[in-house]
Design an enzyme around this catalytic site. Sequence first.
Site, PDB file in Angstrom:
ATOM      1  N   GLU A   1      -2.049  -6.657  13.760  1.00  0.00           N
ATOM      2  CA  GLU A   1      -3.012  -7.157  14.755  1.00  0.00           C
ATOM      3  C   GLU A   1      -4.153  -7.789  13.968  1.00  0.00           C
ATOM      4  OE1 GLU A   1      -3.740  -3.727  17.196  1.00  0.00           O
ATOM      5  OE2 GLU A   1      -1.753  -3.864  18.072  1.00  0.00           O
TER       6      GLU A   1
ATOM      7  N   CYS B   1     -12.485  -9.133  17.131  1.00  0.00           N
ATOM      8  CA  CYS B   1     -11.325 -10.007  16.916  1.00  0.00           C
ATOM      9  C   CYS B   1     -11.050 -10.879  18.131  1.00  0.00           C
ATOM     10  CB  CYS B   1     -10.107  -9.163  16.583  1.00  0.00           C
ATOM     11  SG  CYS B   1      -9.722  -7.942  17.854  1.00  0.00           S
TER      12      CYS B   1
ATOM     13  N   GLU C   1     -12.038 -18.194  11.415  1.00  0.00           N
ATOM     14  CA  GLU C   1     -12.706 -17.076  12.087  1.00  0.00           C
ATOM     15  C   GLU C   1     -13.989 -16.720  11.319  1.00  0.00           C
ATOM     16  OE1 GLU C   1     -11.037 -13.111  11.568  1.00  0.00           O
ATOM     17  OE2 GLU C   1     -11.308 -12.717  13.699  1.00  0.00           O
TER      18      GLU C   1
HETATM   19  P1  NAD Z   1      -9.412  -6.533   6.032  1.00  0.00           P
HETATM   20  O1  NAD Z   1      -8.094  -7.181   6.179  1.00  0.00           O
HETATM   21  O2  NAD Z   1     -10.267  -6.924   4.899  1.00  0.00           O
HETATM   22  O3  NAD Z   1      -9.250  -4.945   5.924  1.00  0.00           O
HETATM   23  C1  NAD Z   1      -8.567  -4.189   6.910  1.00  0.00           C
HETATM   24  C2  NAD Z   1      -8.045  -2.906   6.270  1.00  0.00           C
HETATM   25  O4  NAD Z   1      -7.066  -3.259   5.302  1.00  0.00           O
HETATM   26  C3  NAD Z   1      -9.111  -2.089   5.547  1.00  0.00           C
HETATM   27  O5  NAD Z   1      -8.893  -0.716   5.752  1.00  0.00           O
HETATM   28  C4  NAD Z   1      -8.852  -2.451   4.090  1.00  0.00           C
HETATM   29  O6  NAD Z   1      -9.258  -1.447   3.202  1.00  0.00           O
HETATM   30  C5  NAD Z   1      -7.342  -2.592   4.090  1.00  0.00           C
HETATM   31  N1  NAD Z   1      -6.807  -3.400   2.982  1.00  0.00           N
HETATM   32  C6  NAD Z   1      -7.402  -4.423   2.333  1.00  0.00           C
HETATM   33  N2  NAD Z   1      -6.591  -4.900   1.361  1.00  0.00           N
HETATM   34  C7  NAD Z   1      -5.450  -4.163   1.414  1.00  0.00           C
HETATM   35  C8  NAD Z   1      -4.234  -4.189   0.674  1.00  0.00           C
HETATM   36  N3  NAD Z   1      -4.020  -5.050  -0.313  1.00  0.00           N
HETATM   37  N4  NAD Z   1      -3.269  -3.306   1.008  1.00  0.00           N
HETATM   38  C9  NAD Z   1      -3.448  -2.422   2.026  1.00  0.00           C
HETATM   39  N5  NAD Z   1      -4.598  -2.351   2.744  1.00  0.00           N
HETATM   40  C10 NAD Z   1      -5.585  -3.220   2.452  1.00  0.00           C
HETATM   41  O7  NAD Z   1     -10.145  -6.749   7.421  1.00  0.00           O
HETATM   42  P2  NAD Z   1     -11.616  -6.329   7.809  1.00  0.00           P
HETATM   43  O8  NAD Z   1     -12.584  -7.257   7.161  1.00  0.00           O
HETATM   44  O9  NAD Z   1     -11.774  -4.867   7.611  1.00  0.00           O
HETATM   45  O10 NAD Z   1     -11.595  -6.572   9.385  1.00  0.00           O
HETATM   46  C11 NAD Z   1     -11.885  -7.785   9.993  1.00  0.00           C
HETATM   47  C12 NAD Z   1     -10.624  -8.492  10.430  1.00  0.00           C
HETATM   48  O11 NAD Z   1      -9.863  -7.656  11.281  1.00  0.00           O
HETATM   49  C13 NAD Z   1     -10.930  -9.724  11.246  1.00  0.00           C
HETATM   50  O12 NAD Z   1     -10.083 -10.775  10.854  1.00  0.00           O
HETATM   51  C14 NAD Z   1     -10.629  -9.294  12.675  1.00  0.00           C
HETATM   52  O13 NAD Z   1     -10.331 -10.339  13.552  1.00  0.00           O
HETATM   53  C15 NAD Z   1      -9.487  -8.384  12.457  1.00  0.00           C
HETATM   54  N6  NAD Z   1      -9.319  -7.473  13.596  1.00  0.00           N
HETATM   55  C16 NAD Z   1      -8.236  -7.633  14.400  1.00  0.00           C
HETATM   56  C17 NAD Z   1      -8.067  -6.815  15.526  1.00  0.00           C
HETATM   57  C18 NAD Z   1      -6.884  -6.963  16.452  1.00  0.00           C
HETATM   58  O14 NAD Z   1      -6.635  -6.054  17.228  1.00  0.00           O
HETATM   59  N7  NAD Z   1      -6.155  -8.068  16.405  1.00  0.00           N
HETATM   60  C19 NAD Z   1      -9.012  -5.827  15.812  1.00  0.00           C
HETATM   61  C20 NAD Z   1     -10.110  -5.710  14.962  1.00  0.00           C
HETATM   62  C21 NAD Z   1     -10.252  -6.531  13.858  1.00  0.00           C
END
Ligand code: NAD
Length: 488
Positions: free
Chosen positions: A256, A289, A386
């Site tokens: 997501e 998001c 975004e």
């Molecule tokens: P991110 O992708 O940087 O991090 C998300 C999670 O992934 C964190 O827990 C992070 O530690 C982990 N992560 C990072 N690198 C990783 C790797 N190599 N392997 C495994 N895990 C890893 O995202 P963010 O900055 O925390 O969140 C913002 C993003 O999330 C935005 O793009 C937003 O739109 C999206 N989002 C989507 C939804 C949805 O339901 N579609 C909901 C909320 C947020």
Amino acid sequence: MSESTATIAGVAVSTDHFIAGKRVASKGRFPVYSPVDGLLLAKVSAGGKAEMDAAVAAARKAFPAWAALGPKGRLPILRRFAEGILAHKEKLAAVETMDNGSLLAGNLHRIVPRAAHNIQFFAEWALTLEGHAIDSPEVVNHVRYDPAGVAALITPWNAPMMLTTWKIGPCLAAGNTAVVKPPEWAPLTCSLLADIAQAAGLPDGVLNIVQGIGEVAGDALVNHPDIDRISFTGSTDTARIIGQAAARSITPMSAELGGKSALIVCDDADLDAAAQTVAGQYMNAGQVCLAGTRVMVERKIAESFLEKVKGAVSHMKVGDPREPGTRVGPLITKEHFERVSGFVERAKAAGAEMMWGGNGHNFGELYYQPTMVGNVARHSEIDQKEVFGPVLNWYTFAGDDEVIAMANDSPYGLGGSLYSRSEDRAMRIAGAIKTGTLWVNCFFVRDLAAPFGGAKNSGIGREGGVWSFDFYTDIKNVSVRKDSFAQH
Ligand code: NAD
């Protein structure tokens, strides 16, 4: 007090992992700062491969007994978990606000009740997972929903409590065990959830939490050879990396991801309601998001509608998210603030017009003005990427074909809203937009029974309702030849 406990808004929060029902500390720690005032909140245990190995092993060990309980056996425990969340409403809301800067009133009245509902709803829905039979001429196909095993659950910082429970609800209800990797910028409410689950009687090892940096702890989790599902919510770029791990081990993955959704206002719309919805996109400082960040207004009414939106936005107070009157709180970190302002500065340099906002807010270092960007060049960075801050784009259109083409001209396809009083028109436009959710004359209504997910770069798969269970179970067909058993 030791580094293993932080006191946040008067609440004691463990900063260590939760593995096999016990708190486990790591040698290394990472700092977590509050976006509300920029102060250090906690030094949190930074997990790596060793902690992930221990957590996955604990989840694997707990799996057979948890699965064997069946939905009816799991229901009372999960119900108590949900009740425990509600009983700790004030604490959870206060910690979430300090941890990620979201509005306290929203956390108290919407997010915590929703977190409890996420657990209770799926625990009850799982009772319907009895399977069913499909009759064929020679055989009866017994369709079973068997628990998949150990699930890796990874969440982002913008809504950690909501999204963690949205994952562990269906995951545990379906009979799986879990290892959660909370977001490093806001990991603390997740730690409280572990205590509440344990007090509810959740057996040791069913829910494990390993804190840590994504590229280290998250990477160790998704590359672990003994996981059966990966449910990830976060950015599209991270999903591309995790997807490679999932591809190597052929592990089903649900993703997501980000969005750049259209918010369409037709000339026959209820303009007051639509203006409130546009202003509402600044909630959580735009770190949502599903935010409709591309506002598309039918040209005939654009001028008068703009006045209504200006009126609605002018009442939005930017400030401390703990105060009841505040509508727009801080951005999560300095790094994220710079990312958001970088998008705006580059848009200005490329000739975009700041209809309002466009700078940091004088309330504090991490606060940003609600911003509306006009004169957006098609396919420019601000048009396509975004921002994840309180920054909306303003476009005008003439006619359905133009707005459908504009809405679809995006790499994303997560959400979208459409305001029109004509059912025919609304349903025609809604049907033509490639997206996971499209709200008509409303916004952000999410029934847990309905599917949720993204099209294009916004995700893979759907969760919610029966779709969650499709993901969190192994669907098996036991195909039995008719009349092949001895009759007694
Ligand atoms: P991110 O992708 O940087 O991090 C998300 C999670 O992934 C964190 O827990 C992070 O530690 C982990 N992560 C990072 N690198 C990783 C790797 N190599 N392997 C495994 N895990 C890893 O995202 P963010 O900055 O925390 O969140 C913002 C993003 O999330 C935005 O793009 C937003 O739109 C999206 N989002 C989507 C939804 C949805 O339901 N579609 C909901 C909320 C947020």
